[in-house]
Design a protein around this motif. Structure first.
Motif, PDB file in Angstrom:
ATOM      1  N   MET A   1       0.837  -1.208   0.000  1.00 41.89           N
ATOM      2  CA  MET A   1       0.000   0.000   0.000  1.00 41.89           C
ATOM      3  C   MET A   1       0.870   1.255   0.000  1.00 41.89           C
ATOM      4  N   ILE A   2       1.801   1.274   0.941  1.00 35.81           N
ATOM      5  CA  ILE A   2       2.650   2.472   1.064  1.00 35.81           C
ATOM      6  C   ILE A   2       3.433   2.734  -0.222  1.00 35.81           C
ATOM      7  N   PRO A   3       4.070   1.723  -0.812  1.00 35.46           N
ATOM      8  CA  PRO A   3       4.778   1.998  -2.067  1.00 35.46           C
ATOM      9  C   PRO A   3       3.859   2.561  -3.148  1.00 35.46           C
ATOM     10  N   GLU A   4       2.626   2.081  -3.188  1.00 37.27           N
ATOM     11  CA  GLU A   4       1.719   2.619  -4.207  1.00 37.27           C
ATOM     12  C   GLU A   4       1.406   4.077  -3.937  1.00 37.27           C
ATOM     13  N   ILE A   5       1.298   4.439  -2.658  1.00 30.75           N
ATOM     14  CA  ILE A   5       1.103   5.849  -2.326  1.00 30.75           C
ATOM     15  C   ILE A   5       2.305   6.652  -2.800  1.00 30.75           C
ATOM     16  N   GLY A   6       3.489   6.038  -2.662  1.00 31.00           N
ATOM     17  CA  GLY A   6       4.698   6.701  -3.131  1.00 31.00           C
ATOM     18  C   GLY A   6       4.635   6.993  -4.619  1.00 31.00           C
ATOM     19  N   VAL A   7       4.234   5.989  -5.401  1.00 32.25           N
ATOM     20  CA  VAL A   7       4.135   6.195  -6.852  1.00 32.25           C
ATOM     21  C   VAL A   7       3.111   7.265  -7.168  1.00 32.25           C
ATOM     22  N   PHE A   8       1.997   7.200  -6.460  1.00 39.28           N
ATOM     23  CA  PHE A   8       0.939   8.176  -6.706  1.00 39.28           C
ATOM     24  C   PHE A   8       1.420   9.585  -6.392  1.00 39.28           C
ATOM     25  N   SER A   9       2.178   9.735  -5.298  1.00 38.69           N
ATOM     26  CA  SER A   9       2.735  11.049  -4.962  1.00 38.69           C
ATOM     27  C   SER A   9       3.621  11.557  -6.077  1.00 38.69           C
ATOM     28  N   LEU A  10       4.422  10.661  -6.653  1.00 36.40           N
ATOM     29  CA  LEU A  10       5.301  11.087  -7.734  1.00 36.40           C
ATOM     30  C   LEU A  10       4.480  11.559  -8.932  1.00 36.40           C
ATOM     31  N   VAL A  11       3.395  10.856  -9.215  1.00 34.42           N
ATOM     32  CA  VAL A  11       2.539  11.261 -10.332  1.00 34.42           C
ATOM     33  C   VAL A  11       1.962  12.651 -10.070  1.00 34.42           C
ATOM     34  N   LEU A  12       1.500  12.848  -8.824  1.00 35.45           N
ATOM     35  CA  LEU A  12       0.958  14.161  -8.479  1.00 35.45           C
ATOM     36  C   LEU A  12       2.026  15.242  -8.597  1.00 35.45           C
ATOM     37  N   ALA A  13       3.249  14.889  -8.132  1.00 29.80           N
ATOM     38  CA  ALA A  13       4.327  15.858  -8.234  1.00 29.80           C
ATOM     39  C   ALA A  13       4.577  16.223  -9.686  1.00 29.80           C
ATOM     40  N   LEU A  14       4.495  15.226 -10.551  1.00 24.95           N
ATOM     41  CA  LEU A  14       4.707  15.479 -11.978  1.00 24.95           C
ATOM     42  C   LEU A  14       3.655  16.435 -12.523  1.00 24.95           C
ATOM     43  N   LEU A  15       2.413  16.211 -12.137  1.00 23.03           N
ATOM     44  CA  LEU A  15       1.341  17.079 -12.631  1.00 23.03           C
ATOM     45  C   LEU A  15       1.546  18.504 -12.152  1.00 23.03           C
ATOM     46  N   VAL A  16       1.878  18.632 -10.871  1.00 24.55           N
ATOM     47  CA  VAL A  16       2.120  19.971 -10.327  1.00 24.55           C
ATOM     48  C   VAL A  16       3.293  20.625 -11.052  1.00 24.55           C
ATOM     49  N   ALA A  17       4.346  19.830 -11.318  1.00 22.81           N
ATOM     50  CA  ALA A  17       5.523  20.378 -11.988  1.00 22.81           C
ATOM     51  C   ALA A  17       5.164  20.861 -13.385  1.00 22.81           C
ATOM     52  N   LEU A  18       4.321  20.120 -14.067  1.00 14.86           N
ATOM     53  CA  LEU A  18       3.922  20.543 -15.411  1.00 14.86           C
ATOM     54  C   LEU A  18       3.192  21.874 -15.360  1.00 14.86           C
ATOM     55  N   VAL A  19       2.326  22.014 -14.352  1.00 11.91           N
ATOM     56  CA  VAL A  19       1.619  23.288 -14.193  1.00 11.91           C
ATOM     57  C   VAL A  19       2.604  24.390 -13.863  1.00 11.91           C
ATOM     58  N   GLN A  20       3.514  24.066 -12.919  1.00 11.59           N
ATOM     59  CA  GLN A  20       4.472  25.074 -12.460  1.00 11.59           C
ATOM     60  C   GLN A  20       5.402  25.500 -13.582  1.00 11.59           C
ATOM     61  N   GLY A  21       5.600  24.599 -14.534  1.00 10.56           N
ATOM     62  CA  GLY A  21       6.522  24.924 -15.606  1.00 10.56           C
ATOM     63  C   GLY A  21       5.891  25.733 -16.731  1.00 10.56           C
ATOM     64  N   THR A  22       4.580  25.661 -16.847  1.00 10.49           N
ATOM     65  CA  THR A  22       3.963  26.318 -18.000  1.00 10.49           C
ATOM     66  C   THR A  22       3.266  27.625 -17.646  1.00 10.49           C
ATOM     67  N   LEU A  23       2.335  27.559 -16.696  1.00 12.85           N
ATOM     68  CA  LEU A  23       1.521  28.748 -16.460  1.00 12.85           C
ATOM     69  C   LEU A  23       2.309  29.972 -15.978  1.00 12.85           C
ATOM     70  N   PRO A  24       3.170  29.818 -14.964  1.00  9.85           N
ATOM     71  CA  PRO A  24       3.904  31.011 -14.512  1.00  9.85           C
ATOM     72  C   PRO A  24       4.765  31.600 -15.621  1.00  9.85           C
ATOM     73  N   LEU A  25       5.340  30.730 -16.444  1.00  4.53           N
ATOM     74  CA  LEU A  25       6.193  31.217 -17.523  1.00  4.53           C
ATOM     75  C   LEU A  25       5.367  32.024 -18.516  1.00  4.53           C
ATOM     76  N   ALA A  26       4.225  31.460 -18.877  1.00  5.49           N
ATOM     77  CA  ALA A  26       3.341  32.169 -19.800  1.00  5.49           C
ATOM     78  C   ALA A  26       2.832  33.450 -19.166  1.00  5.49           C
ATOM     79  N   GLY A  27       2.501  33.350 -17.861  1.00  6.89           N
ATOM     80  CA  GLY A  27       2.002  34.528 -17.170  1.00  6.89           C
ATOM     81  C   GLY A  27       3.021  35.650 -17.112  1.00  6.89           C
ATOM     82  N   ALA A  28       4.294  35.266 -16.915  1.00  6.64           N
ATOM     83  CA  ALA A  28       5.327  36.298 -16.858  1.00  6.64           C
ATOM     84  C   ALA A  28       5.501  36.945 -18.224  1.00  6.64           C
ATOM     85  N   HIS A  29       5.335  36.152 -19.261  1.00  6.81           N
ATOM     86  CA  HIS A  29       5.533  36.658 -20.619  1.00  6.81           C
ATOM     87  C   HIS A  29       4.397  37.571 -21.053  1.00  6.81           C
TER      88      HIS A  29
END
Lengths: 668, 172
Positions: A1-29
């Motif tokens: 169970m715990i390892p699966e939570i770990g994988v899920f956290s990584l997926v969530l981190a990836l999604l957040v990173a994608l948002v963090q990488g695109t919107l602020p950059l576009a917003g600054a531009h």
């Protein structure tokens, strides 16, 4: 169970990173304030998810969950708890997760401690770091998943590599990665500046404390790695010019050039394109190091689970990041413009020479490290490049840098007349010359005696310390309010510089003495027999069996005396780690101010006799002391008050490049 | 223009690294492949009156296995050697490397002797001529007395079947 939570956290981190990488950059531009404001909370979110994933993996280790393949490969139920935790980064997948977590941690730190910077700029910085995170997260999720299950679960783990079961090894990777990853902050600052088109002195000022902090961690990380090699590998050496050691040293050299270049850009607005390029190169070398260690292109003692498939991904990532940033540099740099002018002999020109020398040194190391690969690819020949090349090439290149290190602080900005420099430095020159002449007479000569090279090295070491001392003396002397008052008024960064430069002198002294004047013996001793080396008597008192938590060992007792008086009792061991049936020789070292006594157990040689390897290394501890001083200097410089004052008092600098006003400083 | 230079240098480096990914740095080809096997002319372990001569083995395909009684992996590969020696016309000779003859003979007596004869190279000189850098190593030598293949490390059944046997077959 715990390892699966770990994988899920990584997926969530990836999604957040994608948002963090695109919107602020576009917003600054495009000036969309709402998107720009997303950056800081996103950085926090990314950190939280990455930390959760790390916590899940750590839990799996501490709980001995051998249904996770990575845990089963790197841990063991009998492994002490501290090492079970450290085993999280003992293998490839876990160390990549550590890299990612530290990346998100640095990004969070930037998000929290940059209130005085313009939001658009911070948004760009965090976006760049988010893209780095995206790369690592994709790598983790698809090619290096630490949470892959092992079905059916192993009954027992394969144990952590015995070489890694050591306190030094526990701290070495995290601290080293703090340095590698920390340079991504400088990189992100540079890219953000290139993207926004503003590259004024303010950018250098914002970037400086982060870069110096990363440099400090890298210095400590390299120090820990060397110290570990010295006392665990048992050869009595501490630096082998192994590809992975070089992979950490190159960013350090270029990082050193960077922190000095930043000083010029901040103070005089000059070297702007140099500084940006150095910032890109330092982090690129960090990435290159990651690639070299994990792809299998080079043989090294450090090679992780090498896999050309992973190597290909990291290479592609590197091409995207480094290639993209250099392309951006090529496009935007011509518009950066020049800074204040300076004459042929001035602090700027000396620092420029310093930049060049350090860069050339880093390139020499890079060529030596990649030469075997290049020769194999181009000519099909196999060759190895080792210490003879590096020592022959690296040392002569660094000599001018050490000399300049003493001259730089006393030189004025813009123009430093030679007579004035000579006048200020004459005592330092005299002191170092005296040291080079007198010390050989007082210090033990060792079996090979003094050579011109060692004497010259002493001259350099003396110069480094004496020039720093002279500079301090001149600064303190003849001031209103007296000596102590003047000392208290100096900025912390100035002390940082003095300590770091003196540390280099201490390091050179230690390295010269320990490498050039060590005495060694490898011989067979019966229990009760003695041998003499460098004025010390080593008596071998036999071997007794002992047991550790996960190993069985033969423990020797060696009594060391000097002129009849007891100096130390050493206990070298020969351990067999039960799980892997792997033998390890644990050396015993007595660390002293003027010498290290090093004894390692070899193989049994008949009844009651063993082969022993004994070294007496003069001033070995000064190598570590020198590095610690350098790191301390970095710490002092990074925590200088004028960077922290900004948090409280200053209004946010206006976007559009107005240089923030600087308090009148005295040099440094 | 000079600002584009770092990018250009990096691309060259990236290409070099990409090609490098396909190479295995651990592969160390022997410098003696296709060269005549160096002379041995050493006495045999079990009969010091006889000498192992490379010239007298012309006309047949044979293997030279470098071994020693102090070498643990040699012990591991011995069952495989015992299995393949003598079968299918495989002629296996040994080079007893940096060893004491008494210990070597005892070792063979205890664990089995797959060799038609073992030459005694007690100081390792012939090993140097053959480019031996570890024990065990196995050389495949063809009818004309040239080294055609070298395998460093112990031989397992798979390695024999997949790598060495095809070479031996192609030479016979």
């Amino acid at each position: 169970m715990i390892p699966e939570i770990g994988v899920f956290s990584l997926v969530l981190a990836l999604l957040v990173a994608l948002v963090q990488g695109t919107l602020p950059l576009a917003g600054a531009h495009w000036g969309v304030a709402g998107w720009v404001r997303l950056a800081r909370p996103a950085a926090l979110g990314q950190f939280v998810f990455a930390a959760m994933a790390f916590a899940c993996l750590a839990w799996s280790f501490l709980d001995n969950d051998f249904s996770v393949l990575y845990v089963a490969s790197n841990s063991h139920a009998e492994l002490p708890a501290a090492y079970r935790f450290a085993a999280v980064w003992g293998g490839h997948e876990g160390s990549m997760l550590l890299w990612l977590c530290l990346l998100t941690a640095w990004a969070l730190a930037v998000a929290l401690f940059s209130r005085q910077l313009p939001d658009a700029y911070v948004a760009r910085v965090l976006a760049v770091m988010a893209w780095l995170g995206v790369g690592f997260l994709l790598f983790l999720l698809f090619l290096s998943n630490p949470f892959t299950r092992l079905m059916p679960p192993a009954l027992e783990g394969r144990d952590l590599n015995p070489l890694l079961q050591d306190p030094g090894m526990v701290v070495h990777p995290p601290i080293l990665y703090m340095g590698y990853v920390g340079f991504s902050v400088a990189f992100a600052f540079a890219i953000a500046a290139l993207l926004s088109g503003e590259l004024n002195a303010a950018w250098a000022r914002w970037s400086r404390p982060w870069t110096v902090a990363a440099w400090m961690f890298l210095t400590l990380g390299i120090l820990l790695g060397s110290a570990w090699a010295y006392y665990v590998l048992g050869w009595g050496g501490w630096w082998f010019w192994d590809p992975v050691e070089n992979a950490s040293f190159m960013p350090w050299l270029v990082g050193t050039a960077l922190i000095h270049s930043l000083a010029v850009t901040e103070k005089r607005g000059a070297f702007r394109s140099w500084t940006v390029l150095l910032a890109i190169c330092t982090f690129s070398l960090s990435l290159l190091g990651t690639f070299l260690v994990r792809s299998g292109v080079l043989t090294s003692v450090h090679a992780f689970a090498v896999d050309p498939g992973r190597g290909l991904f990291i290479l592609a990532f590197m091409v995207a990041v480094v290639g993209g940033s250099l392309l951006l540099f090529g496009w935007r740099a011509p518009r950066i413009g020049l800074g204040g002018r300076f004459s042929v002999l001035s602090r700027e020109s000396l620092l420029l020479a310093n930049n060049v020398v350090l860069t050339v040194a880093a390139m020499a190391v890079l060529i030596g490290t990649l030469y075997p690969l290049a020769l194999d690819v181009l000519a099909g020949q196999k060759i190895s490049v080792g210490p003879p090349y590096f020592e022959a090439v690296f040392v002569p290149i660094m000599v001018p840098a050490i000399f300049l290190m003493g001259v730089g602080p006393v030189a004025r900005w813009k123009q430093a007349p030679l007579p004035e420099l000579a006048r200020r430095l004459r005592w330092a020159l005299a002191a170092s010359g005296a040291a080079a002449l007198l010390l050989p007479l007082t210090l033990p000569a060792g079996p090979r005696g003094w050579s011109a090279l060692s004497t010259f090295a002493l001259l350099l070491a003396g110069w480094a310390v004496a020039s720093a001392a002279t500079h301090a003396w001149q600064r303190f002397r003849g001031a209103p309010g007296g000596w102590l008052d003047r000392a208290r008024r100096q900025p912390r960064g100035w002390y940082g510089m003095l300590v770091a430069h003196a540390g280099i002198g201490v390091f050179i002294f230690g390295a010269t003495m320990a490498n050039g004047f060590d005495s060694r013996q490898e011989l067979k001793l019966q229990a009760g027999e003695s041998t003499a080396l460098a004025g010390f008597a080593f008596r071998f008192d036999g071997v007794a069996p002992v047991s550790g938590p996960n190993f069985d060992a033969q423990r020797a007792t060696v009594r060391v005396t000097r002129k009849g008086e007891a100096v130390a009792t050493l206990h070298p061991e020969k351990r067999i780690y039960r799980a892997r049936q792997m033998a390890l020789s644990q050396a015993a070292i007595d660390v002293g101010l003027t010498r290290d006594l090093f004894v390692a157990l070899g193989d049994p040689a008949g009844d009651e006799a063993w082969t022993l390897r004994i070294h007496v290394k003069p001033f070995m501890a000064w190598i570590w002391a020198g590095c610690l001083l350098m790191a301390l200097g970095g710490l002092l410089a990074a925590t200088d008050r004028r960077y922290r004052l900004d948090l409280a008092a200053r209004p946010a600098a206006v976007v559009g490049g107005a240089t923030a006003t600087l308090r009148p400083q005295e040099g440094a | 223009m000079r600002f584009k230079l770092p990018f250009a240098i990096f691309i060259v480096l990236a290409i070099l690294l990409a090609v490098g990914l396909r190479r295995d740095p651990k592969l160390l080809p022997s410098a003696l492949i296709d060269k005549p096997a160096p002379t041995i002319d050493l006495p045999l372990l079990h009969d010091s009156q006889q000498v192992l001569k490379v010239e007298s083995l012309r006309g047949q395909v044979w293997l030279l296995n470098v071994w020693a009684s102090w070498c643990a992996p040699c012990r591991d590969e011995l069952p495989v050697l015992l299995e393949l020696a003598g079968k299918d016309g495989v002629r296996l000779y040994g080079l007893n490397y940096k060893d004491k003859s008494d210990a070597a003979r005892t070792w063979l007596q205890r664990w089995g002797n797959p060799y038609l004869g073992s030459a005694v190279d007690s100081d390792g000189r012939i090993g140097i001529d053959y480019g031996v850098y570890g024990v065990p190593e196995t050389f495949v030598i063809d009818r004309a007395g040239r080294i055609r293949y070298k395998h460093p490390g112990p031989i397992t059944a798979e390695i024999w079947r997949d790598r060495l046997l095809p070479v031996v077959r192609s030479l016979q």
